[in-house]
Design a protein around this motif. Sequence first.
Motif, PDB file in Angstrom:
ATOM      1  N   SER A 180       0.863  -1.165   0.000  1.00 35.36           N
ATOM      2  CA  SER A 180       0.000   0.000   0.000  1.00 35.36           C
ATOM      3  C   SER A 180       0.902   1.217   0.000  1.00 35.36           C
ATOM      4  O   SER A 180       2.108   1.105   0.192  1.00 35.36           O
ATOM      5  N   TRP A 181       0.306   2.381  -0.176  1.00 37.44           N
ATOM      6  CA  TRP A 181       1.056   3.610  -0.397  1.00 37.44           C
ATOM      7  C   TRP A 181       2.051   3.883   0.737  1.00 37.44           C
ATOM      8  O   TRP A 181       3.250   4.004   0.514  1.00 37.44           O
ATOM      9  N   SER A 182       1.586   3.973   1.985  1.00 34.93           N
ATOM     10  CA  SER A 182       2.483   4.247   3.109  1.00 34.93           C
ATOM     11  C   SER A 182       1.722   4.042   4.410  1.00 34.93           C
ATOM     12  O   SER A 182       0.499   3.907   4.418  1.00 34.93           O
ATOM     13  N   GLY A 183       2.473   4.002   5.526  1.00 31.43           N
ATOM     14  CA  GLY A 183       1.849   3.927   6.841  1.00 31.43           C
ATOM     15  C   GLY A 183       1.666   2.537   7.395  1.00 31.43           C
ATOM     16  O   GLY A 183       0.977   2.355   8.397  1.00 31.43           O
ATOM     17  N   ASN A 184       2.288   1.516   6.784  1.00 33.86           N
ATOM     18  CA  ASN A 184       2.152   0.160   7.307  1.00 33.86           C
ATOM     19  C   ASN A 184       2.886   0.017   8.635  1.00 33.86           C
ATOM     20  O   ASN A 184       3.897   0.666   8.890  1.00 33.86           O
ATOM     21  N   GLY A 185       2.361  -0.857   9.491  1.00 30.81           N
ATOM     22  CA  GLY A 185       2.986  -1.164  10.773  1.00 30.81           C
ATOM     23  C   GLY A 185       2.869  -2.639  11.053  1.00 30.81           C
ATOM     24  O   GLY A 185       2.596  -3.449  10.164  1.00 30.81           O
ATOM     25  N   VAL A 198       0.358  -1.841  27.571  1.00 27.36           N
ATOM     26  CA  VAL A 198       0.396  -2.597  26.324  1.00 27.36           C
ATOM     27  C   VAL A 198      -0.639  -3.707  26.429  1.00 27.36           C
ATOM     28  O   VAL A 198      -0.589  -4.523  27.358  1.00 27.36           O
ATOM     29  N   THR A 199      -1.595  -3.728  25.504  1.00 27.68           N
ATOM     30  CA  THR A 199      -2.661  -4.730  25.565  1.00 27.68           C
ATOM     31  C   THR A 199      -2.360  -5.976  24.748  1.00 27.68           C
ATOM     32  O   THR A 199      -2.890  -7.049  25.040  1.00 27.68           O
ATOM     33  N   SER A 200      -1.537  -5.857  23.728  1.00 28.84           N
ATOM     34  CA  SER A 200      -1.112  -7.020  22.955  1.00 28.84           C
ATOM     35  C   SER A 200       0.125  -6.629  22.155  1.00 28.84           C
ATOM     36  O   SER A 200       0.368  -5.441  21.903  1.00 28.84           O
ATOM     37  N   SER A 201       0.904  -7.636  21.772  1.00 30.87           N
ATOM     38  CA  SER A 201       2.114  -7.344  20.994  1.00 30.87           C
ATOM     39  C   SER A 201       2.399  -8.494  20.047  1.00 30.87           C
ATOM     40  O   SER A 201       1.904  -9.613  20.221  1.00 30.87           O
ATOM     41  N   PHE A 224       2.798  -3.543  18.318  1.00 30.50           N
ATOM     42  CA  PHE A 224       2.007  -3.779  19.521  1.00 30.50           C
ATOM     43  C   PHE A 224       0.783  -2.871  19.521  1.00 30.50           C
ATOM     44  O   PHE A 224       0.680  -1.940  18.719  1.00 30.50           O
ATOM     45  N   GLN A 225      -0.156  -3.173  20.413  1.00 33.68           N
ATOM     46  CA  GLN A 225      -1.335  -2.337  20.633  1.00 33.68           C
ATOM     47  C   GLN A 225      -1.306  -1.838  22.063  1.00 33.68           C
ATOM     48  O   GLN A 225      -0.981  -2.591  22.991  1.00 33.68           O
ATOM     49  N   GLY A 226      -1.624  -0.566  22.250  1.00 33.95           N
ATOM     50  CA  GLY A 226      -1.580   0.038  23.575  1.00 33.95           C
ATOM     51  C   GLY A 226      -2.857   0.770  23.925  1.00 33.95           C
ATOM     52  O   GLY A 226      -3.707   1.030  23.064  1.00 33.95           O
ATOM     53  N   GLU A 227      -2.983   1.105  25.189  1.00 45.34           N
ATOM     54  CA  GLU A 227      -4.152   1.831  25.691  1.00 45.34           C
ATOM     55  C   GLU A 227      -3.681   2.897  26.666  1.00 45.34           C
ATOM     56  O   GLU A 227      -2.789   2.664  27.490  1.00 45.34           O
ATOM     57  N   ILE A 228      -4.282   4.076  26.568  1.00 43.28           N
ATOM     58  CA  ILE A 228      -3.957   5.185  27.461  1.00 43.28           C
ATOM     59  C   ILE A 228      -5.244   5.655  28.122  1.00 43.28           C
ATOM     60  O   ILE A 228      -6.221   5.987  27.443  1.00 43.28           O
ATOM     61  N   THR A 279      -2.175   1.554  17.817  1.00 44.47           N
ATOM     62  CA  THR A 279      -1.209   0.545  17.414  1.00 44.47           C
ATOM     63  C   THR A 279       0.087   1.245  17.061  1.00 44.47           C
ATOM     64  O   THR A 279       0.089   2.426  16.663  1.00 44.47           O
ATOM     65  N   ALA A 280       1.192   0.538  17.205  1.00 38.55           N
ATOM     66  CA  ALA A 280       2.498   1.155  16.960  1.00 38.55           C
ATOM     67  C   ALA A 280       3.483   0.088  16.515  1.00 38.55           C
ATOM     68  O   ALA A 280       3.306  -1.106  16.789  1.00 38.55           O
ATOM     69  N   SER A 281       4.501   0.535  15.812  1.00 38.86           N
ATOM     70  CA  SER A 281       5.599  -0.353  15.453  1.00 38.86           C
ATOM     71  C   SER A 281       6.673  -0.265  16.536  1.00 38.86           C
ATOM     72  O   SER A 281       6.738   0.697  17.301  1.00 38.86           O
ATOM     73  N   ARG A 282       7.528  -1.276  16.589  1.00 36.49           N
ATOM     74  CA  ARG A 282       8.575  -1.296  17.608  1.00 36.49           C
ATOM     75  C   ARG A 282       9.740  -2.146  17.125  1.00 36.49           C
ATOM     76  O   ARG A 282       9.607  -2.947  16.196  1.00 36.49           O
TER      77      ARG A 282
END
Length: 544
Positions: free
Chosen positions: A288-293, A447-450, A455-459, A521-524
């Motif tokens: 896809s164009w951009s923004g993959n994680g 962190v709720t899952s990785s 990973f996926q996080g919650e604030i 969600t975020a990359s790490r």
Amino acid sequence: MRSRTAPTPRAATVAVALLGLLLCVLALGTPAHAAPTGFRIENGRLLEASGDDFVMRGVNHAHTWYPDRISSLAHIKAKGANTVRVVLSSGDRWTRNDAADVANVVSECKRNRLICVLEVHDTTGYGEQSGAVTLSRAADYWISVRSALTGQEDYVIVNIGNEPHGNLGYTAWTADTKAAIRKLRGAGFDHTIMVDAPNWGQDWAFTMRDNAASVFAADPDANTIFSIHMYGVFDTAAEITGYLNRFVTAGLPVVVGEFGHDHSDGNPDEDTILAVAQQLRLGYLGWSWSGNGGGVEYLDMVTNFDPNQLTSWGQRLFNGANGIAATAKEAAVYSGGAGDTTPPTAPGAPAASGVTPSSVSLRWAAATDASGVTGYDVVRVSGATETVATSTATTTATVSGLSPATSYTFAVYARDAAGNRSPRSATVTVTTSPGGAPSACGVGYRVTSSWPGGFQGEISLRNTGTSAIDGWTLRWSFPDGQRVTSLWGGTATQTGPEVSVAAAPYTATIPAAGSVTLGFTASRATANSSPTAFTLNGAPCSAS
């Protein structure tokens, strides 16, 4: 069962005459179903309203996760694409794209002379992926935004739901897909409908391949096209050639709706995908164009949405053999000059009033257009970047979710019934009122899952003060190079390790002793330490 007997000579003569009359009628091309008003399927081919054959050459763009990157459509067009597949959300798993936003996406596609394939992503992996929704639910979403799509059949293809079954319960795909098509037709949709394969789009069990004919027959408009996603399942030339040829031989329309040059489930043969699609004159849309994680950042075609930073995958797809630049042909609806292509005049410069710490009201002089102005888009301008702040059918709008004591620049575009967009109005700069930091605030981060690479996080943002917070911006820094790829509950921007989140309209007010929750969600890399310091509207918050 009705018995069959031989006709008498006279009856036979009449029968022959009637048969001849029927053949004459068929020879004149009388359709067995209502003629579509825009794109249509004929003899297994996708045709425009003009009768021109249309072969998609384009990419996917993750609009629902990056709504501030709408300028990517212009960049995608500049690379030679004739189509863009746009990711939308029904609101079940991500922030809902409402009718105003969908209308703006369609307008931007048309302004950039792109055919717009719109898809709902919340169905991805239904039956296996937690939170995924049914095709019926996706059809309900399309019906809810129909006002943005009616009359756009020349420009828009409706992809009901992305990868609507995982690897569990996928045998229900056939019945579910037929029911969703009928629901849309019953609601008055005349568009060409695209349907994705099950098995996470890759159809390794051949459910779509073997049932495509009955699904096509279930569409009363006979205007459905099938989409196969080619990743690790399609890692040999024989698999790719065999699958696509089955559809072509059966006279059924098919497009490669997603594919890449690599994937975690195997290494797809992208060279064969491109070569066979070109040989058979079938459409393809790269991901896809951009923004993959989530560990698949290598599928980005450009780095950080910068069209001047093509990745190796982007270079291959756009500029390689059988790629977009060499094979794409612009839709006849644009290149043939069909329809209204004259934009409205520019609206008047917006004037601001009712400024609060988190919102501002704007008013502007109306634009003019020969066919009538249908709506306006208010954009927030930051340097060369524009973000659609809100859309409206009137010459007034209230923009909310702003931060206290912050300067914002706004401008307005007008849209007409054909989707043409006007030149931009003059701008106005507004500074929101000081809102004051809360007397106390707290942030809970977890962190709720990785998974490898993501990973996926919650604030949880808590107001521990004695008065309500009206408008806020939360900031923190990641210690290990993590990068936010999507966020719900606010709008995130990130520069290096520093993340800034502005409140969404529905999270902007936090009552005393109240709280709001953000998800992302975020990359790490390997390490994934939690941030230790947060500020809210510039004031420190305690972390827990």
